[in-house]
Scaffold this active site. Structure first.
Site, PDB file in Angstrom:
ATOM      1  CB  SER A 148       2.491  -4.930   3.018  1.00  0.00           C
ATOM      2  OG  SER A 148       1.504  -4.484   3.879  1.00  0.00           O
ATOM      3  CD  GLN A 149      -2.419  -3.110  -0.406  1.00  0.00           C
ATOM      4  OE1 GLN A 149      -3.120  -2.805   0.233  1.00  0.00           O
ATOM      5  NE2 GLN A 149      -2.360  -2.359  -1.818  1.00  0.00           N
ATOM      6  CG  HIS A 203       4.454  -3.505   7.889  1.00  0.00           C
ATOM      7  ND1 HIS A 203       3.581  -4.754   8.131  1.00  0.00           N
ATOM      8  CD2 HIS A 203       3.734  -3.194   6.676  1.00  0.00           C
ATOM      9  CE1 HIS A 203       3.136  -5.197   7.177  1.00  0.00           C
ATOM     10  NE2 HIS A 203       3.169  -4.149   6.073  1.00  0.00           N
ATOM     11  CG  MET A 223      -1.725   1.170   1.419  1.00  0.00           C
ATOM     12  SD  MET A 223      -2.854   0.975   2.960  1.00  0.00           S
ATOM     13  CE  MET A 223      -1.714   0.947   4.218  1.00  0.00           C
ATOM     14  CG  ASP A 247       3.471  -5.460  11.545  1.00  0.00           C
ATOM     15  OD1 ASP A 247       3.029  -4.130  11.724  1.00  0.00           O
ATOM     16  OD2 ASP A 247       3.755  -6.041  10.667  1.00  0.00           O
TER      17      ASP A 247
END
Length: 298
Positions: free
Chosen positions: A107-108, A281, A33, A225
């Site tokens: 991530s996504q 993260h 993202m 995270d």
């Protein structure tokens, strides 16, 4: 003539010995993202790092849109199912990938590439490496990346107001993997992306078969995270249904116990790899990446 015939097997054997070692499988990368395919401090850095460590490897860093700005904006606002279809088309028409490829999502991008594995088996994905991917979704955005803090604030407010309304589902990426443990029925009925790839409304045997074809499914969780809520989603765990405090690992979820995606069978076969790394993260060292991730690509 007889001498020439006798020499042929020797020459053939010599030719085999002189052939170069088998090249590494191509690598496909999908960013997270607020990022883009070629950011020199993120995906561009990763691509150069891989190319330096594995000479001759073909690396495709996915771009959704005609330029880097569109690519970044689409990570917030383009329907994920449309993004997956676009990526499947890119992969199917790339001649470098015909023999199969490894995939690495950040991530996504991790769960988006899993959707590619489940929906688009040609060309075949060999190994999937999910670095901080939220495979059971998220329930909150404590911190949002990128320079556009106003976008992050707007996303939080929008998700709070109605993550499962049709308009928000179709036009806000993060709503499509929003998983509210207090509203499980709403999630199952109205999530247009995550509930589908996680077999929440029924069993798509093709999804299961395609995912199980992976050689390895590697999941990396960031042990400190502060962005993903809950962090255990990076290992396919989530909140225990009906509350948002106690979490359970993948092995205690109904998805695993009912083996709706084949994860239980993959786990028993040693195909699931759970890795933990110290840091927030997507914060990791070059040394960790070299020693822990690169071996899956070689």
């Amino acid at each position: 003539m007889a001498a020439l015939r006798a020499a042929v097997p020797v020459l053939a054997l010599l030719g085999l010995c002189l052939r170069p070692a088998t090249a590494a499988a191509p690598l496909v990368i999908w960013h997270g993202m607020g990022d883009s395919c070629c950011n020199p401090v993120s995906m561009g850095y990763i691509q150069k790092l891989v190319e330096k460590k594995i000479p001759g490897i073909y690396v495709l860093s996915l771009k959704i849109g005609s330029n880097l700005i569109q690519d970044m904006e689409n990570s917030f606002f383009m329907n994920v199912n449309d993004q997956v279809r676009e990526v499947c088309s890119q992969l199917a028409t790339d001649p470098h990938l015909k023999g199969g490829y490894n995939a690495m999502g950040f991530s996504q991008g991790g769960q988006f590439l899993r959707a590619v594995a489940q929906r688009c088996p040609s060309p075949p994905m060999l190994n999937l490496i999910s670095i901080g991917g939220q495979h059971q979704g998220v329930y909150g955005f404590p911190r949002c990346p990128g320079e556009s803090s106003h976008i992050c604030d707007w996303i939080r407010k929008t998700l709070d107001l109605g993550a499962y309304t049709q308009a928000i589902q179709e036009h806000l990426v993060q709503a499509e993997y929003w998983h509210d443990p207090l509203k499980e029925e709403d999630y199952r009925k109205n999530s247009i992306f995550l509930a589908d790839i996680n077999q929440e409304r029924g069993i798509n045997e093709t999804y299961k078969k395609n995912l199980m074809a992976l050689k390895k499914f590697v999941m990396v969780k960031f042990l400190n995270d502060t962005m993903v809520d809950p962090p255990i989603s990076e290992w396919f765990g989530f909140y225990k249904s009906g509350q948002a405090k106690e979490t359970i690992p993948l092995q205690e979820t109904s998805l695993y116990k009912e083996d709706r995606l084949g994860l239980q069978e993959m786990d028993k076969a040693g195909k699931l790899v759970f890795l933990g790394v110290q840091g927030d993260h997507l914060h990791f060292s070059k040394e960790w990446f070299d020693t822990t991730i690169l071996p899956f690509l070689q």
